[in-house]
Design a protein around this motif. Structure first.
Motif, PDB file in Angstrom:
ATOM      1  N   GLY B  74       0.810  -1.224   0.000  1.00 21.68           N
ATOM      2  CA  GLY B  74       0.000   0.000   0.000  1.00 21.68           C
ATOM      3  C   GLY B  74       0.837   1.264   0.000  1.00 21.68           C
ATOM      4  N   GLU B  75       1.969   1.206   0.677  1.00 25.02           N
ATOM      5  CA  GLU B  75       2.786   2.411   0.833  1.00 25.02           C
ATOM      6  C   GLU B  75       3.295   2.983  -0.500  1.00 25.02           C
ATOM      7  N   HIS B  76       3.517   2.102  -1.477  1.00 22.97           N
ATOM      8  CA  HIS B  76       4.140   2.559  -2.716  1.00 22.97           C
ATOM      9  C   HIS B  76       3.297   3.552  -3.514  1.00 22.97           C
ATOM     10  N   PHE B  77       1.986   3.475  -3.346  1.00 21.66           N
ATOM     11  CA  PHE B  77       1.145   4.279  -4.231  1.00 21.66           C
ATOM     12  C   PHE B  77       1.269   5.771  -3.994  1.00 21.66           C
ATOM     13  N   ILE B  78       1.618   6.107  -2.774  1.00 21.52           N
ATOM     14  CA  ILE B  78       1.822   7.530  -2.475  1.00 21.52           C
ATOM     15  C   ILE B  78       2.956   8.078  -3.346  1.00 21.52           C
ATOM     16  N   ALA B  79       4.049   7.345  -3.393  1.00 24.07           N
ATOM     17  CA  ALA B  79       5.198   7.791  -4.179  1.00 24.07           C
ATOM     18  C   ALA B  79       4.855   7.841  -5.665  1.00 24.07           C
ATOM     19  N   TRP B  80       4.204   6.775  -6.156  1.00 29.09           N
ATOM     20  CA  TRP B  80       3.905   6.733  -7.589  1.00 29.09           C
ATOM     21  C   TRP B  80       2.952   7.850  -8.009  1.00 29.09           C
ATOM     22  N   ASP B  81       1.989   8.117  -7.184  1.00 25.35           N
ATOM     23  CA  ASP B  81       1.048   9.186  -7.508  1.00 25.35           C
ATOM     24  C   ASP B  81       1.798  10.484  -7.732  1.00 25.35           C
ATOM     25  N   GLN B  82       2.746  10.754  -6.853  1.00 20.40           N
ATOM     26  CA  GLN B  82       3.535  11.987  -6.990  1.00 20.40           C
ATOM     27  C   GLN B  82       4.405  11.946  -8.243  1.00 20.40           C
ATOM     28  N   GLU B  83       5.084  10.828  -8.444  1.00 21.50           N
ATOM     29  CA  GLU B  83       5.998  10.725  -9.576  1.00 21.50           C
ATOM     30  C   GLU B  83       5.283  10.922 -10.918  1.00 21.50           C
ATOM     31  N   PHE B  84       4.123  10.301 -11.023  1.00 16.30           N
ATOM     32  CA  PHE B  84       3.422  10.423 -12.307  1.00 16.30           C
ATOM     33  C   PHE B  84       2.799  11.795 -12.491  1.00 16.30           C
ATOM     34  N   GLY B  85       2.428  12.410 -11.389  1.00 18.21           N
ATOM     35  CA  GLY B  85       1.883  13.772 -11.494  1.00 18.21           C
ATOM     36  C   GLY B  85       2.924  14.724 -12.061  1.00 18.21           C
ATOM     37  N   ALA B  86       4.168  14.460 -11.728  1.00 21.45           N
ATOM     38  CA  ALA B  86       5.236  15.380 -12.130  1.00 21.45           C
ATOM     39  C   ALA B  86       5.938  14.944 -13.411  1.00 21.45           C
ATOM     40  N   PHE B  87       5.497  13.790 -13.970  1.00 22.69           N
ATOM     41  CA  PHE B  87       6.231  13.240 -15.103  1.00 22.69           C
ATOM     42  C   PHE B  87       6.079  14.083 -16.363  1.00 22.69           C
ATOM     43  N   GLU B  88       7.193  14.313 -17.027  1.00 26.36           N
ATOM     44  CA  GLU B  88       7.141  15.013 -18.318  1.00 26.36           C
ATOM     45  C   GLU B  88       7.753  14.086 -19.354  1.00 26.36           C
ATOM     46  N   GLY B  89       7.133  13.974 -20.460  1.00 21.79           N
ATOM     47  CA  GLY B  89       7.614  13.062 -21.502  1.00 21.79           C
ATOM     48  C   GLY B  89       6.438  12.302 -22.073  1.00 21.79           C
ATOM     49  N   SER B  90       6.717  11.421 -23.015  1.00 20.99           N
ATOM     50  CA  SER B  90       5.642  10.690 -23.680  1.00 20.99           C
ATOM     51  C   SER B  90       5.004   9.705 -22.710  1.00 20.99           C
ATOM     52  N   THR B  91       3.770   9.319 -22.995  1.00 19.06           N
ATOM     53  CA  THR B  91       3.088   8.339 -22.162  1.00 19.06           C
ATOM     54  C   THR B  91       3.779   6.986 -22.278  1.00 19.06           C
TER      55      THR B  91
END
Lengths: 224, 224, 224, 224
Positions: B74-91
């Motif tokens: 469960g803990e990982h989703f917090i990090a991923w949510d942030q990382e993808f929110g800030a991601f720049e580049g192609s899908t």
DNA sequence: GATGAATGAGTGTTCATTCAT
DNA sequence: AATGAATGAACACTCATTCAT
């Protein structure tokens, strides 16, 4: 004397049918409650025999499990081997037929639960897992690889590693079985349509595998 | 008396760490031997406490299971949510990064065994399965869907049902976990490279999802 | 039709021999594996008949046990009674002959295992124990007492209680049987020669029983 | 606070006494009903504990058996070794004392039933038989041989094989145990006095072993 | 808070005996 | 008489959980 003939016939018929009845009862209960959680007595009660009778036919609960696997999964490969040997048409069609056939005969039936069962209990019953892998997994993957190779050889698919590619299909089938028999129903309303997923997944793969995005495949895909 | 203070401090520190040590011991043993086959006493021995102590922190073996899930998945989703929110580049890049990240953080680690565990025991512990679905499966799928939808919206992918498409990826991940923790090792020599499959699978899907077979994707794919 | 006559004859002959074949098979297996550990089916298989057939001849496993005792032990006393009635020579010689004869006919044969069996199972099958005592033990002791009394009456032995004295011999025989069929082989290398013990034991007793340490007995004894 | 002290003491005392209570209950039941026929639950009920508790102290029913043997038979040899080391007097007296002591401490007590048990179950539990032979039979025979050898060395007995001679005594003891726990009571009225037999047997042997029929031994014997 | 001794419900497998044929 | 399929009672051992200390 008919009165005497009938009992003979019945007993004889019973004896013939016992294994099948036990196999069916075992399949139902194993899928319903899990292998470890199913008591052998439950199986015999459902099959309408006494506890000891089961051990006349199968040496142990584990052997019964293997027999269920062979009867409900292993048997199908004989038919599929023949069907694919005689198949005429594109490899894409062959795959569409194969996936549909798998869904009808296994995926959507009780037998589908066996795969989940084997994987679940593999730690506790490594013999069963090995048996499953040899009798079901291996033949299935070999069959798929042969089909994919046919597509590659005939120029329908691009050059690729048929073994790895086959896993893209197998993974979807295994996932479906795991889902249906593990998570499905946990959160009502959040489920998906298995057959629709399977078809969409196959079309995506076909598209991804295609040497050139052939008109027929693309059109068929976009119809959905 | 200093002599008395120190033990208190150590005991206090131990007390703070107890849950984490129990959680780690439980994860290791559950994945190693399976949930049912792991005795609570083994967990406490590995964590260095007495049997009764575990029940001071978790009401039952099942609650311990849930806590392990939350702590290690469960803990990982917090990090991923942030990382993808800030991601720049192609899908496509985003998906490649996501899959790689998942493999590093979960798929290839002990935590990956939990998914297999939950699915295996879902019949016996439906509460745990529901908990897992709500805390892990659901967030994961939502995250993936959001990413796929971004690709569709930005014209990178064709118009498609993001939910169904997300399953094409999820199925590969789940399959990989099931394989690694169930069948892997059964038939030595017949195993495959998980990461290679995962990458190939993703590229096939990207190719199948692409609005037009974009040059970049195709080239990258054919490099392999 | 001659073709039909022959099978009938064979079947008839078989029918006559059934009990003996079952008795022999039972003796072998009982002594080999113990009474409880021998399944009736094993007995029937070795005797070449079906499981149900045994119960046509013996009402239960226990009755079979009794029949084995009568056939393989009880029968000997008729012969011995005659032999000793006609014996001419010293009582010491008579005892030497008797002990030797017992060793040949019972002690060293499979039948010797029955005594161990009866004593082992006496708690579980008191009927069998009583039967054995009446049919075997009692006649044996009476026979020995008569011989010893002959020695006393003829002045060869000192005045003594023949019944108690007889136990000194019986104890050695029983011990030998128990040893051979229980402990023998447990600690290889620590075993002893049964016949040598038996002979030495008898000579010691003869020496102890002798009215005066007769020259003949002593010499014979010291030869060894 | 006394109220707190007492429970502690009681629990502690219970824990200390558990093994002994289980051992005593097991001895009684094993001798009463036989080893195989005694259910572990019966043992625990008689010892006043639950079924599971027994397995905290003994790994299996078989281990419990071994522990009973050690506690009720094996322990005696320590005392006997000391007693015989310090014994002053004739070897004949030593043997009379030893046999009497054996009868008091083992032969006439429940512990005597263990020998019968071990021999009875030796086929089904060879480990136990080997254990018994190593812990009881061997030490016992060695002890007897040492005593007999002392008699030979001191000129009290004639030159003879001490090992074979020791069996003449052992056979009587084993026979007595087998009789008491197997056949005794089968045919009321036909039983004999065990101690009287034992004493008479010993005197007969002493007389048979004597270098010269010494006055003391002969007189003592003829008194009876 | 921590301990660990005690609990007792739960189950695969065997085998003497029966009885329909 | 002979068969052999079917029966069902019996039993050791495990382990999550409790609670007195």
């Amino acid at each position: 004397m008919p009165a005497l003939v009938k009992p003979t016939v019945r007993r004889e018929r019973r004896k013939q049918e016992r294994p099948g009845e036990l196999l069916q009862a075992a399949l139902e209960l194993f899928v319903e409650k899990g292998f470890a959680a199913t008591r052998v007595e439950e199986v015999t009660v459902r099959a309408g025999v006494s506890k000891g009778t089961l051990f006349l036919y199968y040496d142990s609960k584990e052997e019964l499990f293997k027999a269920v696997i062979q009867a409900h999964l292993g048997e199908h490969f004989i038919a599929w081997d023949q069907e694919f040997g005689a198949f005429e048409g594109s490899t894409a069609e062959m795959l569409r037929y194969g996936i549909g056939s798998w869904w009808e005969r296994i995926g959507s039936t009780l037998a589908g639960g066996l795969t989940k069962l084997v994987m679940s209990e593999s730690k506790n019953f490594p013999d069963v897992a090995a048996y499953y892998r040899a009798q079901v997994m291996q033949p299935g993957q070999v069959l798929l690889q042969r089909i994919l190779q046919r597509g590659i050889d005939q120029g329908e698919f691009r050059a690729m590693d048929a073994q790895t590619a086959s896993l893209s299909l197998i993974s979807a089938m295994v996932f479906l079985l795991m889902w249906r028999h593990s998570m499905s129903g946990c959160t009502p309303g959040a489920d998906f349509d298995p057959k629709a997923f399977l078809d969409t997944h196959l079309e995506t793969l076909l598209c991804g595998w295609a040497r050139t995005a052939s008109k027929r495949t693309k059109e068929r895909h976009e119809d959905r």
